[in-house]
Design a protein around this motif. Structure first.
Motif, PDB file in Angstrom:
ATOM      1  N   LYS A 195     -15.574 -45.581  34.384  1.00 27.64           N
ATOM      2  CA  LYS A 195     -15.877 -44.365  33.648  1.00 27.64           C
ATOM      3  C   LYS A 195     -14.744 -43.366  33.852  1.00 27.64           C
ATOM      4  CE  LYS A 195     -20.931 -44.642  33.521  1.00 27.64           C
ATOM      5  NZ  LYS A 195     -22.199 -43.914  33.808  1.00 27.64           N
ATOM      6  N   ASP A 197     -14.884 -40.060  32.969  1.00 27.90           N
ATOM      7  CA  ASP A 197     -15.378 -38.694  32.804  1.00 27.90           C
ATOM      8  C   ASP A 197     -14.605 -37.697  33.663  1.00 27.90           C
ATOM      9  OD1 ASP A 197     -17.165 -40.308  31.518  1.00 27.90           O
ATOM     10  OD2 ASP A 197     -18.955 -39.413  32.372  1.00 27.90           O
ATOM     11  N   ASN A 198     -14.273 -38.067  34.883  1.00 28.66           N
ATOM     12  CA  ASN A 198     -13.589 -37.136  35.786  1.00 28.66           C
ATOM     13  C   ASN A 198     -12.146 -37.533  36.073  1.00 28.66           C
ATOM     14  OD1 ASN A 198     -14.163 -39.382  37.347  1.00 28.66           O
ATOM     15  ND2 ASN A 198     -14.613 -38.203  39.193  1.00 28.66           N
TER      16      ASN A 198
END
Length: 241
Positions: A195, A197-198
């Motif tokens: 992922k 996202d960050n």
């Protein structure tokens, strides 16, 4: 064999033949098209080896003539290229060549800049402050935990070690043969595969494959300070079910 190996060997032979030919970085890049702050690089003290530094870099596809420049000591203007001259050290592959590192023997703390040629331009890293005498890199695996609740998308969490000035974290997931699968940077002390996202910087080529059941992988973490010194180095393995 990659072309940078041959080029580096030739450079060692030519540069070492006559010390009078050594130029400052300012002279080397004169009349060249230069791209500043465009080489991803950092440095760490070598574990249990005195006066030894590992200088890591990400060689983008097409990068060649990979070198680094050094100052006499740390008490100079890091942004003045007249203070830097070329240094020679072995250049070896990391994660089977996805990354590279110089293995340098350096007694004095100083500033260095990594450089390479790419598409007709000279690319330079940010100045890197070596701290091999006063701030040894901490090699510690116990500060990392792996949440395998979702086994094929594990979450990696960590805490800082003995230093509190880390600014960014570099995470690598690799396979049992040490091939890099994903390489990401986060400001947060957490990363979930895969992922974004960050993720604030991603050096993964394309979309990495899904992790497989009943396979062993490695997770590597570098905690890097604002002046590109590696405060923390961790590496541990995990196995999916």
């Amino acid at each position: 064999m990659k072309s940078w190996v041959c080029i580096f060997v030739l450079m060692i032979c030519s540069c070492s033949s006559n010390d009078e030919q050594i130029k400052t970085l300012a002279q080397v890049i004169e009349n060249k098209e230069v791209v500043l702050d465009n080489v991803i690089a950092c440095a760490a003290s070598t574990v249990n080896v005195e006066n030894s530094v590992d200088i890591y870099l990400y060689p983008r596809e097409g990068a060649h003539t990979i070198v680094f420049y050094e100052t006499v000591d740390a008490n100079v203007d890091k942004n003045d290229f007249n203070n830097y001259t070329i240094s020679l050290a072995p250049l070896i592959g990391v994660f089977n060549g996805y990354l590279l590192k110089f293995e340098a023997s350096i007694a004095e703390e100083k500033w260095i800049i990594v450089a390479f040629e790419e598409k007709g331009k000279t690319h330079l890293s940010n100045p890197i402050r070596l701290k091999q005498n006063t701030k040894l890199t901490e090699y510690n695996n116990e500060n990392v935990s792996i949440d395998l609740t979702d086994e094929l998308m594990p979450t990696f969490l960590w805490t800082d070690g003995i230093y509190d000035d880390t600014k960014i974290y570099f995470e690598v997931v690799s396979d049992i043969d040490d091939n890099l699968i994903s390489g990401t940077y986060t400001f947060e002390k957490e990363f979930q595969y895969y992922k974004l996202d960050n993720v604030v910087l991603n050096i993964t080529m394309g979309t990495p494959p899904s992790l497989l059941e009943n396979n062993t992988y490695s997770f590597s973490l570098l905690g890097v300070s604002e002046d590109n010194w590696v405060n923390l180095f961790s590496k541990l393995t995990f196995t999916t079910n």
